[in-house]
Scaffold this motif. Structure first.
Motif, PDB file in Angstrom:
ATOM      1  N   ALA A   9      49.306  34.637  44.146  1.00 54.26           N
ATOM      2  CA  ALA A   9      48.817  33.328  44.579  1.00 54.26           C
ATOM      3  C   ALA A   9      48.982  32.278  43.490  1.00 54.26           C
ATOM      4  O   ALA A   9      48.988  31.095  43.765  1.00 54.26           O
ATOM      5  CB  ALA A   9      47.353  33.428  44.988  1.00 54.26           C
ATOM      6  N   LEU A  10      49.146  32.684  42.261  1.00 50.87           N
ATOM      7  CA  LEU A  10      49.316  31.743  41.159  1.00 50.87           C
ATOM      8  C   LEU A  10      50.769  31.315  40.976  1.00 50.87           C
ATOM      9  O   LEU A  10      51.070  30.533  40.088  1.00 50.87           O
ATOM     10  CB  LEU A  10      48.818  32.374  39.855  1.00 50.87           C
ATOM     11  CG  LEU A  10      47.340  32.738  39.817  1.00 50.87           C
ATOM     12  CD1 LEU A  10      47.026  33.516  38.562  1.00 50.87           C
ATOM     13  CD2 LEU A  10      46.495  31.503  39.913  1.00 50.87           C
ATOM     14  N   ILE A  35      40.539  34.660  38.033  1.00 51.12           N
ATOM     15  CA  ILE A  35      41.401  33.782  38.834  1.00 51.12           C
ATOM     16  C   ILE A  35      42.133  34.577  39.907  1.00 51.12           C
ATOM     17  O   ILE A  35      42.230  34.150  41.068  1.00 51.12           O
ATOM     18  CB  ILE A  35      42.396  33.031  37.928  1.00 51.12           C
ATOM     19  CG1 ILE A  35      41.656  31.993  37.083  1.00 51.12           C
ATOM     20  CG2 ILE A  35      43.490  32.369  38.746  1.00 51.12           C
ATOM     21  CD1 ILE A  35      42.520  31.342  36.026  1.00 51.12           C
ATOM     22  N   VAL A  38      39.735  35.622  42.757  1.00 49.44           N
ATOM     23  CA  VAL A  38      39.311  34.503  43.592  1.00 49.44           C
ATOM     24  C   VAL A  38      40.449  33.972  44.456  1.00 49.44           C
ATOM     25  O   VAL A  38      40.246  33.650  45.625  1.00 49.44           O
ATOM     26  CB  VAL A  38      38.717  33.384  42.708  1.00 49.44           C
ATOM     27  CG1 VAL A  38      38.482  32.110  43.499  1.00 49.44           C
ATOM     28  CG2 VAL A  38      37.423  33.851  42.065  1.00 49.44           C
ATOM     29  N   THR A  39      41.655  33.886  43.905  1.00 50.10           N
ATOM     30  CA  THR A  39      42.736  33.204  44.620  1.00 50.10           C
ATOM     31  C   THR A  39      43.676  34.117  45.381  1.00 50.10           C
ATOM     32  O   THR A  39      44.216  33.710  46.411  1.00 50.10           O
ATOM     33  CB  THR A  39      43.581  32.359  43.651  1.00 50.10           C
ATOM     34  OG1 THR A  39      44.167  33.212  42.661  1.00 50.10           O
ATOM     35  CG2 THR A  39      42.754  31.291  42.991  1.00 50.10           C
ATOM     36  N   ASP A  40      43.912  35.318  44.905  1.00 50.05           N
ATOM     37  CA  ASP A  40      44.938  36.179  45.491  1.00 50.05           C
ATOM     38  C   ASP A  40      44.295  37.214  46.402  1.00 50.05           C
ATOM     39  O   ASP A  40      43.588  38.102  45.944  1.00 50.05           O
ATOM     40  CB  ASP A  40      45.735  36.863  44.387  1.00 50.05           C
ATOM     41  CG  ASP A  40      47.075  37.376  44.861  1.00 50.05           C
ATOM     42  OD1 ASP A  40      47.314  37.341  46.066  1.00 50.05           O
ATOM     43  OD2 ASP A  40      47.870  37.783  44.008  1.00 50.05           O
ATOM     44  N   LYS A  41      44.567  37.118  47.685  1.00 53.48           N
ATOM     45  CA  LYS A  41      43.987  38.049  48.658  1.00 53.48           C
ATOM     46  C   LYS A  41      45.002  39.026  49.227  1.00 53.48           C
ATOM     47  O   LYS A  41      44.629  39.912  49.984  1.00 53.48           O
ATOM     48  CB  LYS A  41      43.347  37.268  49.817  1.00 53.48           C
ATOM     49  CG  LYS A  41      42.277  36.289  49.403  1.00 53.48           C
ATOM     50  CD  LYS A  41      41.098  36.980  48.799  1.00 53.48           C
ATOM     51  CE  LYS A  41      40.029  35.963  48.445  1.00 53.48           C
ATOM     52  NZ  LYS A  41      39.068  36.441  47.511  1.00 53.48           N
ATOM     53  N   ARG A  47      45.592  42.365  42.357  1.00 50.66           N
ATOM     54  CA  ARG A  47      44.147  42.526  42.609  1.00 50.66           C
ATOM     55  C   ARG A  47      43.613  43.811  41.985  1.00 50.66           C
ATOM     56  O   ARG A  47      42.545  43.820  41.384  1.00 50.66           O
ATOM     57  CB  ARG A  47      43.862  42.511  44.108  1.00 50.66           C
ATOM     58  CG  ARG A  47      43.938  41.114  44.702  1.00 50.66           C
ATOM     59  CD  ARG A  47      43.560  41.110  46.164  1.00 50.66           C
ATOM     60  NE  ARG A  47      42.227  41.610  46.450  1.00 50.66           N
ATOM     61  CZ  ARG A  47      41.111  40.896  46.347  1.00 50.66           C
ATOM     62  NH1 ARG A  47      41.162  39.654  45.942  1.00 50.66           N
ATOM     63  NH2 ARG A  47      39.938  41.427  46.655  1.00 50.66           N
TER      64      ARG A  47
END
Length: 128
Positions: A9-10, A35, A38-41, A47
């Motif tokens: 996601a970054l 980070i 929170v951002t990468d699902k 993860r």
């Protein structure tokens, strides 16, 4: 959630995000792990690495606190053997953390999932 390659996601490659999650320079591991969580699902590798890195940091904190507590009790009771034992706990915690961080960082940059025996399964469950 089984995306193990591609971009995180970054905007980083998955292996770069996973490796940075373990990099212990200037708290990069702590910041990147938070980070990523929170951002990468969708990226399983990033993860998993983020959760395992946070659990590894937790192990370091618990080991340091236990070592300092044993050193303090040994010093207060004027028992040198107990203080030495506390120092050995403190030193062993640091060395275990250092070795596991280097191994996980290398494996992360290579794009592989490396499970630490106790905390790896917890990180795997939480990363799904």
């Amino acid at each position: 959630m089984q995306n193990t390659d591609g971009k995180s996601a970054l905007g980083l490659d998955a292996n770069v995000a996973a490796g940075l999650a373990y990099l212990p320079i200037c708290a990069v591991n702590l910041i990147m792990s938070i980070i990523i969580i929170v951002t990468d699902k969708t990226n399983k590798l990033a993860r998993f690495s983020a959760f395992q890195s946070l659990l590894l940091i937790g192990f370091l904190i618990v080991g340091y606190v236990a070592g300092i507590a044993v050193i303090g009790v040994g010093a207060a009771a004027n028992v040198g053997v107990l203080a030495i034992l506390g120092f050995l706990i403190y030193l062993a915690t640091f060395l275990i953390f250092l070795v596991l961080t280097v191994i996980c960082c290398i494996q992360g940059f290579m794009g592989k999932i490396f499970k630490i025996p106790v905390i790896g399964n917890m990180a795997d469950n939480w990363s799904n």
